[in-house]
Design an enzyme around this catalytic site. Structure first.
Site, PDB file in Angstrom:
ATOM      1  N   TYR A  69       0.866  -1.185   0.000  1.00  0.00           N
ATOM      2  CA  TYR A  69       0.000   0.000   0.000  1.00  0.00           C
ATOM      3  C   TYR A  69       0.905   1.238   0.000  1.00  0.00           C
ATOM      4  O   TYR A  69       2.061   1.156   0.439  1.00  0.00           O
ATOM      5  CB  TYR A  69      -0.893  -0.062   1.255  1.00  0.00           C
ATOM      6  CG  TYR A  69      -1.969   0.989   1.288  1.00  0.00           C
ATOM      7  CD1 TYR A  69      -3.065   0.916   0.441  1.00  0.00           C
ATOM      8  CD2 TYR A  69      -1.895   2.071   2.176  1.00  0.00           C
ATOM      9  CE1 TYR A  69      -4.048   1.890   0.458  1.00  0.00           C
ATOM     10  CE2 TYR A  69      -2.877   3.048   2.209  1.00  0.00           C
ATOM     11  CZ  TYR A  69      -3.950   2.946   1.337  1.00  0.00           C
ATOM     12  OH  TYR A  69      -4.917   3.910   1.359  1.00  0.00           O
ATOM     13  N   PRO A  70       0.396   2.406  -0.482  1.00  0.00           N
ATOM     14  CA  PRO A  70       1.302   3.564  -0.625  1.00  0.00           C
ATOM     15  C   PRO A  70       1.965   4.082   0.654  1.00  0.00           C
ATOM     16  O   PRO A  70       2.917   4.858   0.582  1.00  0.00           O
ATOM     17  CB  PRO A  70       0.394   4.645  -1.229  1.00  0.00           C
ATOM     18  CG  PRO A  70      -0.673   3.883  -1.932  1.00  0.00           C
ATOM     19  CD  PRO A  70      -0.910   2.651  -1.120  1.00  0.00           C
ATOM     20  N   ASN A  71       1.491   3.685   1.826  1.00  0.00           N
ATOM     21  CA  ASN A  71       2.193   4.141   3.051  1.00  0.00           C
ATOM     22  C   ASN A  71       3.364   3.227   3.408  1.00  0.00           C
ATOM     23  O   ASN A  71       4.101   3.504   4.352  1.00  0.00           O
ATOM     24  CB  ASN A  71       1.214   4.231   4.238  1.00  0.00           C
ATOM     25  CG  ASN A  71       0.662   2.880   4.666  1.00  0.00           C
ATOM     26  OD1 ASN A  71       0.757   1.897   3.942  1.00  0.00           O
ATOM     27  ND2 ASN A  71       0.076   2.823   5.841  1.00  0.00           N
ATOM     28  N   LYS A  72       3.562   2.145   2.657  1.00  0.00           N
ATOM     29  CA  LYS A  72       4.606   1.181   2.994  1.00  0.00           C
ATOM     30  C   LYS A  72       5.969   1.627   2.455  1.00  0.00           C
ATOM     31  O   LYS A  72       6.052   2.541   1.638  1.00  0.00           O
ATOM     32  CB  LYS A  72       4.257  -0.200   2.412  1.00  0.00           C
ATOM     33  CG  LYS A  72       2.982  -0.798   2.986  1.00  0.00           C
ATOM     34  CD  LYS A  72       3.144  -1.110   4.445  1.00  0.00           C
ATOM     35  CE  LYS A  72       1.999  -1.898   5.055  1.00  0.00           C
ATOM     36  NZ  LYS A  72       0.690  -1.274   4.985  1.00  0.00           N
ATOM     37  N   GLN A  73       7.030   0.947   2.937  1.00  0.00           N
ATOM     38  CA  GLN A  73       8.393   1.301   2.521  1.00  0.00           C
ATOM     39  C   GLN A  73       8.525   1.264   1.001  1.00  0.00           C
ATOM     40  O   GLN A  73       9.175   2.114   0.411  1.00  0.00           O
ATOM     41  CB  GLN A  73       9.409   0.344   3.165  1.00  0.00           C
ATOM     42  CG  GLN A  73       9.517   0.480   4.681  1.00  0.00           C
ATOM     43  CD  GLN A  73       8.547  -0.385   5.422  1.00  0.00           C
ATOM     44  OE1 GLN A  73       7.442  -0.663   4.978  1.00  0.00           O
ATOM     45  NE2 GLN A  73       8.946  -0.829   6.610  1.00  0.00           N
TER      46      GLN A  73
END
Ligand SMILES: Cc1ncc(COP(=O)(O)O)c(C=O)c1O
Length: 377
Positions: free
Chosen positions: A180-184
């Protein structure tokens, strides 16, 4: 309203844009060469024989539970201090989630709490490496072996983290990752499964593709499956992001260290440890804890004040057993999780992403100090 300083932000360069555009110029948008390339690169990075790309971290967890034939009557031990998908995936298969309490330092399942939760019906552990901090794998894997339990490692928040110099996601029977876009690293939406066992891998590949096994044609379905495929566009994005992983992790570690030094002398704030013995952290989020001595609703007041100042922040995590969706679940009735409840009420995730500038980090710190001061008056 979008915050001026967001809680998280993806890091997309021209290389990713170019890679995605190239795919769009082909006729191959699903189940093509980028899928093989992404899976090979991911397996290679982890030195694991099998990587299976899927549509999300939740899909990865679901397939892991299904492939291990966990179902009604089976108990699976997992933390409540994590993202809700971990317990949901257990419930999808009508197995029973049993919540273990956490260690106050690494915020992962405490081996003593896991041991106390084991019954003759326990079949598996889901070991989550929360916030990118590896769990105590020596103790947890020893427990799993002693009680003959399957191990699913949820490394959705921890790609690249190590325990005793070994990458997380390479200890258990099956491991899951999320993009997901909040991941590393991100593929927009997406996930990955790692495992050593070829038969398990083959089953998960079939399950993600409507139950089609090798040799089956498009309308031949050998077992009940799902559409958990990852598009070529997402895989192309993932391939480039993976090549940048080491530099991304280094940038995130720098941002975390900067916060720790800015926040070092602020009373009532406990910073996350930058280092823990035997482990390297893959920074997913930056979460501080407010002091236990502050009034119970302080965190939520601080959260509102920061949000009003245009600073993105969040409560990581709202424990699963306290979610309305689990209110009437039998596992909630038996949960005894004093550390989870105490810590979860005091955590505050601050804006955290690769390009967070020192100016923005200083502004966040200043706003946080002001908010606490205001509440103390
Ligand atoms: C620990 C953990 N497991 C599973 C997931 C689910 O991943 P996804 O949102 O890709 O379904 C997440 C997502 O944040 C997570 O943090």
């Amino acid at each position: 309203m979008n915050p001026r300083i967001p809680l998280s932000a993806p890091d997309i360069t021209e290389a990713e844009i170019e890679a995605v555009t190239q795919v769009l110029r082909t006729n191959s948008l699903s189940l093509g060469p980028k899928l093989d390339e992404f899976e090979s690169a991911f397996a290679g990075y982890h030195q694991m024989p099998q990587a299976i790309a899927v549509s999300s971290g939740t899909a990865a967890l679901h397939l892991a539970i299904r492939a291990l034939n966990l179902g009604p009557g089976d108990e699976i031990i997992l933390p409540s201090f994590t993202f809700i998908a971990v317990a949901n995936a257990v419930c999808f298969e009508r197995a029973t989630p049993v919540f273990a309490d956490i260690d106050p330092i690494d915020l992962n399942m405490h081996p003593a709490s896991v041991e106390a939760a084991i019954t003759p019906r326990t079949r598996a552990l889901i070991i989550v490496h929360t916030f990118g901090v590896p769990a105590n794998m020596d103790a947890l894997m020893a427990l799993a072996r002693r009680h003959n339990l399957a191990v699913i490692e949820d490394a959705c928040e921890a790609i690249g983290a190590t325990y005793n110099n070994q990458l997380v996601g390479t200890f258990g029977d099956i491991a899951t990752f999320a993009f997901y876009p909040n991941k590393q690293i991100t593929t927009g939406e997406g996930g990955m499964i790692l495992c050593r066992d070829n038969q398990l891998a083959q089953r998960m590949r079939a399950l993600r593709n409507q139950g089609r096994y090798p040799g089956n044609h498009w309308l031949q379905h050998q077992e009940l499956g799902y559409n958990y495929r990852l598009s070529e566009i997402a895989c192309a994005l993932g391939i480039v992001q993976l090549t940048r992983l080491e530099s991304i992790l280094a940038q995130r570690a720098t941002v975390a260290a900067r916060y720790n030094s800015l926040l070092a002398n602020i009373p009532d704030i406990e910073c996350p440890p930058l280092q823990l013995p035997h482990r390297t952290i893959s920074w997913f989020v930056y979460v501080v804890q407010l002091a236990e001595t502050l009034p119970a609703d302080t965190r939520d007041h601080v959260l509102r004040l920061l949000q009003n100042a245009g600073i993105g922040c969040g409560r990581y995590f709202a424990p699963i057993h306290q979610q309305p969706a689990y209110q009437h679940h039998p596992s909630t009735q038996t949960a005894h999780l004093p550390i989870t409840e105490s810590i979860a009420a005091r955590t505050l995730a601050l804006p955290f992403y690769n390009s967070l500038s020192s100016t923005d980090a200083a502004e966040v710190t200043q706003a946080l100090m002001q908010a606490i001061d205001e509440l103390n008056q």
